[in-house]
Design a protein around this motif. Structure first.
Motif, PDB file in Angstrom:
ATOM      1  N   VAL A  23       0.845  -1.201   0.000  1.00 26.24           N
ATOM      2  CA  VAL A  23       0.000   0.000   0.000  1.00 26.24           C
ATOM      3  C   VAL A  23       0.879   1.248   0.000  1.00 26.24           C
ATOM      4  O   VAL A  23       0.656   2.179  -0.773  1.00 26.24           O
ATOM      5  N   GLY A  24       1.897   1.259   0.847  1.00 29.15           N
ATOM      6  CA  GLY A  24       2.814   2.399   0.892  1.00 29.15           C
ATOM      7  C   GLY A  24       3.510   2.629  -0.435  1.00 29.15           C
ATOM      8  O   GLY A  24       3.661   3.769  -0.885  1.00 29.15           O
ATOM      9  N   GLU A  25       3.916   1.531  -1.086  1.00 32.56           N
ATOM     10  CA  GLU A  25       4.580   1.652  -2.387  1.00 32.56           C
ATOM     11  C   GLU A  25       3.624   2.176  -3.451  1.00 32.56           C
ATOM     12  O   GLU A  25       4.016   2.977  -4.310  1.00 32.56           O
ATOM     13  N   ARG A  26       2.365   1.756  -3.394  1.00 34.47           N
ATOM     14  CA  ARG A  26       1.386   2.257  -4.370  1.00 34.47           C
ATOM     15  C   ARG A  26       1.125   3.746  -4.157  1.00 34.47           C
ATOM     16  O   ARG A  26       0.984   4.496  -5.129  1.00 34.47           O
ATOM     17  N   ILE A  27       1.052   4.156  -2.908  1.00 40.00           N
ATOM     18  CA  ILE A  27       0.860   5.586  -2.624  1.00 40.00           C
ATOM     19  C   ILE A  27       2.058   6.374  -3.123  1.00 40.00           C
ATOM     20  O   ILE A  27       1.904   7.394  -3.800  1.00 40.00           O
ATOM     21  N   ARG A  28       3.251   5.897  -2.829  1.00 40.92           N
ATOM     22  CA  ARG A  28       4.460   6.584  -3.289  1.00 40.92           C
ATOM     23  C   ARG A  28       4.505   6.641  -4.823  1.00 40.92           C
ATOM     24  O   ARG A  28       4.825   7.685  -5.406  1.00 40.92           O
ATOM     25  N   GLY A  29       4.163   5.540  -5.473  1.00 48.73           N
ATOM     26  CA  GLY A  29       4.161   5.515  -6.935  1.00 48.73           C
ATOM     27  C   GLY A  29       3.153   6.480  -7.537  1.00 48.73           C
ATOM     28  O   GLY A  29       3.458   7.198  -8.498  1.00 48.73           O
ATOM     29  N   ALA A  30       1.951   6.511  -6.972  1.00 51.25           N
ATOM     30  CA  ALA A  30       0.927   7.425  -7.474  1.00 51.25           C
ATOM     31  C   ALA A  30       1.334   8.875  -7.228  1.00 51.25           C
ATOM     32  O   ALA A  30       1.124   9.743  -8.084  1.00 51.25           O
ATOM     33  N   ARG A  31       1.938   9.126  -6.085  1.00 47.67           N
ATOM     34  CA  ARG A  31       2.405  10.484  -5.769  1.00 47.67           C
ATOM     35  C   ARG A  31       3.496  10.903  -6.750  1.00 47.67           C
ATOM     36  O   ARG A  31       3.484  12.018  -7.282  1.00 47.67           O
ATOM     37  N   ALA A  32       4.437  10.001  -7.005  1.00 55.68           N
ATOM     38  CA  ALA A  32       5.531  10.312  -7.937  1.00 55.68           C
ATOM     39  C   ALA A  32       4.997  10.529  -9.353  1.00 55.68           C
ATOM     40  O   ALA A  32       5.475  11.414 -10.067  1.00 55.68           O
ATOM     41  N   ALA A  33       4.014   9.739  -9.750  1.00 57.50           N
ATOM     42  CA  ALA A  33       3.431   9.886 -11.091  1.00 57.50           C
ATOM     43  C   ALA A  33       2.767  11.252 -11.261  1.00 57.50           C
ATOM     44  O   ALA A  33       2.761  11.808 -12.361  1.00 57.50           O
ATOM     45  N   LYS A  34       2.237  11.776 -10.165  1.00 54.44           N
ATOM     46  CA  LYS A  34       1.620  13.111 -10.198  1.00 54.44           C
ATOM     47  C   LYS A  34       2.642  14.211  -9.947  1.00 54.44           C
ATOM     48  O   LYS A  34       2.294  15.389  -9.901  1.00 54.44           O
ATOM     49  N   ARG A  35       3.888  13.810  -9.722  1.00 53.33           N
ATOM     50  CA  ARG A  35       4.985  14.747  -9.449  1.00 53.33           C
ATOM     51  C   ARG A  35       4.695  15.626  -8.228  1.00 53.33           C
ATOM     52  O   ARG A  35       4.918  16.841  -8.247  1.00 53.33           O
ATOM     53  N   LEU A  36       4.215  14.963  -7.193  1.00 50.17           N
ATOM     54  CA  LEU A  36       3.928  15.664  -5.944  1.00 50.17           C
ATOM     55  C   LEU A  36       4.964  15.291  -4.902  1.00 50.17           C
ATOM     56  O   LEU A  36       5.372  14.131  -4.809  1.00 50.17           O
ATOM     57  N   SER A  37       5.357  16.240  -4.105  1.00 48.32           N
ATOM     58  CA  SER A  37       6.201  15.946  -2.947  1.00 48.32           C
ATOM     59  C   SER A  37       5.310  15.376  -1.848  1.00 48.32           C
ATOM     60  O   SER A  37       4.076  15.482  -1.906  1.00 48.32           O
ATOM     61  N   GLN A  38       5.937  14.795  -0.836  1.00 50.97           N
ATOM     62  CA  GLN A  38       5.156  14.335   0.313  1.00 50.97           C
ATOM     63  C   GLN A  38       4.422  15.502   0.947  1.00 50.97           C
ATOM     64  O   GLN A  38       3.269  15.368   1.359  1.00 50.97           O
TER      65      GLN A  38
END
Length: 78
Positions: free
Chosen positions: A18-33
């Motif tokens: 789940v954490g990896e999917r969130i990180r991947g989706a965030r990176a795909a949107k080019r968003l920082s944490q």
């Protein structure tokens, strides 16, 4: 099972996924944490802990994260 027992390995593996999917989706949107946290109404440390599987996200926070990323919740927890 007592409430203080550590979660089984399969739960930790799903939490990591789940954490990896969130990180991947965030990176795909080019968003920082920080940007994701702001959009989701959370703090950056919460996003960091979820992505690194140090914390199990509560359902409300998963819903907020999915909405902030504009992805179906099911995509994050499949």
């Amino acid at each position: 099972m007592p409430p203080y027992a550590p979660p089984p390995d399969w739960v930790l593996a799903r939490r990591r996924a789940v954490g990896e999917r969130i990180r991947g989706a965030r990176a795909a949107k080019r968003l920082s944490q920080e940007a994701l946290a702001e959009r989701a109404g959370l703090d950056r440390q919460a996003i960091n802990r979820i992505e690194l599987r140090h914390q199990s996200p509560v359902l409300d926070n998963l819903i907020r994260i999915a909405a902030a990323l504009n992805v179906p919740l099911a995509d994050l927890v499949r």
